[in-house]
Structure formats: structure tokens, C-alpha cells
Design a protein around this motif. Structure first.
Motif, PDB file in Angstrom:
ATOM      1  N   SER A  49       7.474  10.610   4.633  1.00  0.00           N
ATOM      2  CA  SER A  49       6.076  10.204   4.513  1.00  0.00           C
ATOM      3  C   SER A  49       5.303  10.638   5.756  1.00  0.00           C
ATOM      4  O   SER A  49       5.589  10.196   6.868  1.00  0.00           O
ATOM      5  CB  SER A  49       5.992   8.685   4.349  1.00  0.00           C
ATOM      6  N   THR A 108       3.752   8.700  -7.885  1.00  0.00           N
ATOM      7  CA  THR A 108       3.303  10.075  -7.710  1.00  0.00           C
ATOM      8  C   THR A 108       3.459  10.824  -9.023  1.00  0.00           C
ATOM      9  O   THR A 108       4.467  10.669  -9.711  1.00  0.00           O
ATOM     10  CB  THR A 108       4.125  10.792  -6.618  1.00  0.00           C
ATOM     11  N   GLN A 151       0.829  -1.201   0.000  1.00  0.00           N
ATOM     12  CA  GLN A 151       0.000   0.000   0.000  1.00  0.00           C
ATOM     13  C   GLN A 151       0.862   1.248   0.000  1.00  0.00           C
ATOM     14  O   GLN A 151       0.501   2.270  -0.569  1.00  0.00           O
ATOM     15  CB  GLN A 151      -0.898   0.001   1.250  1.00  0.00           C
ATOM     16  N   TYR A 155       8.528   7.630  -8.651  1.00  0.00           N
ATOM     17  CA  TYR A 155       8.314   6.313  -8.066  1.00  0.00           C
ATOM     18  C   TYR A 155       9.187   6.159  -6.834  1.00  0.00           C
ATOM     19  O   TYR A 155      10.367   6.508  -6.847  1.00  0.00           O
ATOM     20  CB  TYR A 155       8.649   5.215  -9.081  1.00  0.00           C
ATOM     21  N   GLN A 163       3.861   1.636  -1.304  1.00  0.00           N
ATOM     22  CA  GLN A 163       4.647   1.826  -2.524  1.00  0.00           C
ATOM     23  C   GLN A 163       3.771   2.483  -3.578  1.00  0.00           C
ATOM     24  O   GLN A 163       3.066   1.811  -4.331  1.00  0.00           O
ATOM     25  CB  GLN A 163       5.196   0.494  -3.017  1.00  0.00           C
ATOM     26  N   LYS A 164       3.831   3.786  -3.628  1.00  0.00           N
ATOM     27  CA  LYS A 164       2.954   4.528  -4.522  1.00  0.00           C
ATOM     28  C   LYS A 164       3.754   5.244  -5.604  1.00  0.00           C
ATOM     29  O   LYS A 164       4.877   5.655  -5.410  1.00  0.00           O
ATOM     30  CB  LYS A 164       2.142   5.558  -3.739  1.00  0.00           C
ATOM     31  N   ASN A 173      -1.505  10.621  -6.095  1.00  0.00           N
ATOM     32  CA  ASN A 173      -0.841   9.351  -5.847  1.00  0.00           C
ATOM     33  C   ASN A 173      -1.674   8.210  -6.443  1.00  0.00           C
ATOM     34  O   ASN A 173      -2.907   8.268  -6.441  1.00  0.00           O
ATOM     35  CB  ASN A 173      -0.672   9.082  -4.353  1.00  0.00           C
ATOM     36  N   PHE A 174      -1.009   7.182  -6.942  1.00  0.00           N
ATOM     37  CA  PHE A 174      -1.718   6.011  -7.419  1.00  0.00           C
ATOM     38  C   PHE A 174      -0.808   4.800  -7.310  1.00  0.00           C
ATOM     39  O   PHE A 174       0.420   4.933  -7.286  1.00  0.00           O
ATOM     40  CB  PHE A 174      -2.222   6.196  -8.861  1.00  0.00           C
ATOM     41  N   ARG A 175      -1.400   3.634  -7.231  1.00  0.00           N
ATOM     42  CA  ARG A 175      -0.631   2.402  -7.023  1.00  0.00           C
ATOM     43  C   ARG A 175      -0.439   1.660  -8.327  1.00  0.00           C
ATOM     44  O   ARG A 175      -1.281   1.722  -9.193  1.00  0.00           O
ATOM     45  CB  ARG A 175      -1.355   1.495  -6.013  1.00  0.00           C
ATOM     46  N   ASP A 232      -4.683  11.026  -1.742  1.00  0.00           N
ATOM     47  CA  ASP A 232      -4.518  10.696  -3.154  1.00  0.00           C
ATOM     48  C   ASP A 232      -4.376  11.952  -4.016  1.00  0.00           C
ATOM     49  O   ASP A 232      -3.866  11.887  -5.138  1.00  0.00           O
ATOM     50  CB  ASP A 232      -5.707   9.879  -3.654  1.00  0.00           C
TER      51      ASP A 232
END
Length: 227
Positions: free
Chosen positions: A111, A23, A18, A54, A20-21, A225-227, A175
Motif C-alpha cells: 500500500s 478494488t 478506511q 478484496y 479496507q477497500k 477503489n471503493f469501500r 480512487d
């Protein structure tokens, strides 16, 4: 006990995935000339930038990625009209100086979910200088192409620098955020054109320059942000 350990491992692995996003952000930019670049060309460039970052490991607050942008630095237009083969034609002639940007980014950013997150970027890449002359037909009866554009040979200049900024979350899941950033970019010497001019007869003129190309670049935009 074995199942407790397995359960803890699975929970930790899920939290890790979760975290590891990827950007990305889209920013508006204002490029303000600095040093000798400002002496020969005081006009600021206006444009936009897009980056993609990343974070390889959620345990290390470092992101890596790439950034691309475009800015217009000086533009002028003039309208012309007349009869061509018995038809009344109107044209718009535009001359502009432009800079494309390609950069590699390393970002240090702790973070802090749902909190304002400061960051520092190390940047290296290229500024690509080119000028464009375009003609656009404005006449309803024109049978010619509606537009025509020609660009000068691109001039590449190596750049490096640093930026600092803040990321302000705009939703509970973090997000979406507001990105405020200020970069100082050192640019190598390059040939480029300034002061686009158009004569009454439709001739286009530029002034040739050569200098270092340092810039101060404030930026503001949206981050997601997205995975």
C-alpha cells in the motif's frame, strides 16, 4: 487518560475501516499464443477482462478475488442476398472462435497512497473454448427473426500462471488508477476450433485442433477503489 485512550482506539478503528477497500478493474487484453498452441494457431485473441478484489486485512498487503473475461480469436463474415417469398432479403453470416476466462486471483501489492504501486498476481482457473455461428437479417422488409446464433459445445481447460504489473494513481484520493499488467498463463490440453471459413453457398467450416493452450496476455485498463 481514559478518554484519550478511547479516542485513539476510535481513530485507529476509523483508519482501519478506511484502509479496507475493494478494488475492481476493467482491462483490454491481447492473448498471444505460446509454445505448441502458437504452432497450430498463431492468431492472437482480442477482448476484455473484469476483476474484483478484496483486501481482508489492511495490515497485510494481500488481496484475493475473481476475474472473468472474453476474447475473440479468429472471426470471418460473409454477406448473402436473394428473393424469399417474393421479398429481397440480405443476410450477414458470421463465424468466430471465442474463449471465456474465469480465474481466481491472489495479489501481493504494498500500500503506497498516491504513488505507483507494483503488484504480483498468482492466477488459477479455466479457459472455456467455444465457436459461434450467427446469422443477422439486414433487410428492412424481413418478417423473420433479426438474428440467430448457435454455439458449439464448450471445452474447459484448466489454467494457472502469474502476472506482474503496476497501478498508477490518476487522482489524489487514489480512487481511480491506470493498470498495466502482463500475465503468462499455462493452459492444459484442450480440443478447440480454428480457421473459421464460409463457402459461397453459406456452409461454415472450422479446423479441429488439440494442444496445450499457453498464452502471454498483456493488459491495460482502469482500476477503481471503493469501500
Amino acid at each position: 487518560m481514559k478518554y484519550v485512550v478511547i479516542g485513539c482506539v476510535l481513530i485507529f478503528a476509523d483508519l482501519t475501516s478506511q484502509a479496507q477497500k475493494f478494488t475492481s478493474s476493467v482491462d483490454l487484453q491481447l492473448a498471444v499464443p505460446q509454445g505448441e498452441y502458437k504452432v497450430v494457431n498463431k492468431e492472437s485473441g482480442i477482448g476484455a477482462r473484469l476483476n474484483f478484489l478484496y483486501q481482508p486485512s489492511p495490515m497485510v498487503p494481500i488481496k484475493i478475488g475473481i476475474e472473468a473475461g472474453m476474447q475473440v480469436k479468429g472471426s470471418t463474415s460473409q454477406y448473402f442476398a436473394g428473393y424469399v417469398f417474393g421479398f429481397y432479403e440480405e443476410y450477414k453470416l458470421t463465424a468466430s472462435n471465442n474463449i471465456a476466462n474465469i480465474n481466481f486471483i491472489t495479489r501481493l501489492q504494498p500500500s503506497k497512497p498516491n504513488k505507483i504501486k507494483p503488484f504480483v498476481d498468482a492466477v488459477a482457473g479455466w479457459n472455456i473454448f467455444f465457436s459461434t455461428v450467427s446469422t443477422e437479417s439486414l433487410s428492412y422488409y424481413s418478417s423473420a427473426d433479426q438474428s440467430y446464433s448457435k454455439s458449439s459445445k464448450a471445452k474447459w481447460a484448466f489454467t494457472y500462471g502469474a502476472a506482474t504489473g503496476v497501478d498508477i494513481p490518476l487522482d489524489k484520493s487514489d480512487d481511480l488508477g491506470l493498470e498495466l499488467k502482463l500475465a503468462y498463463i499455462f493452459g492444459s490440453k484442450s480440443d478447440y476450433y480454428t480457421d473459421p471459413r464460409i463457402s459461397d453457398s453459406g456452409e461454415v467450416f472450422f479446423t479441429s485442433q488439440n494442444s496445450l493452450t499457453n498464452m502471454l496476455i498483456p493488459q491495460v485498463g482502469l482500476r477503481w477503489n471503493f469501500r
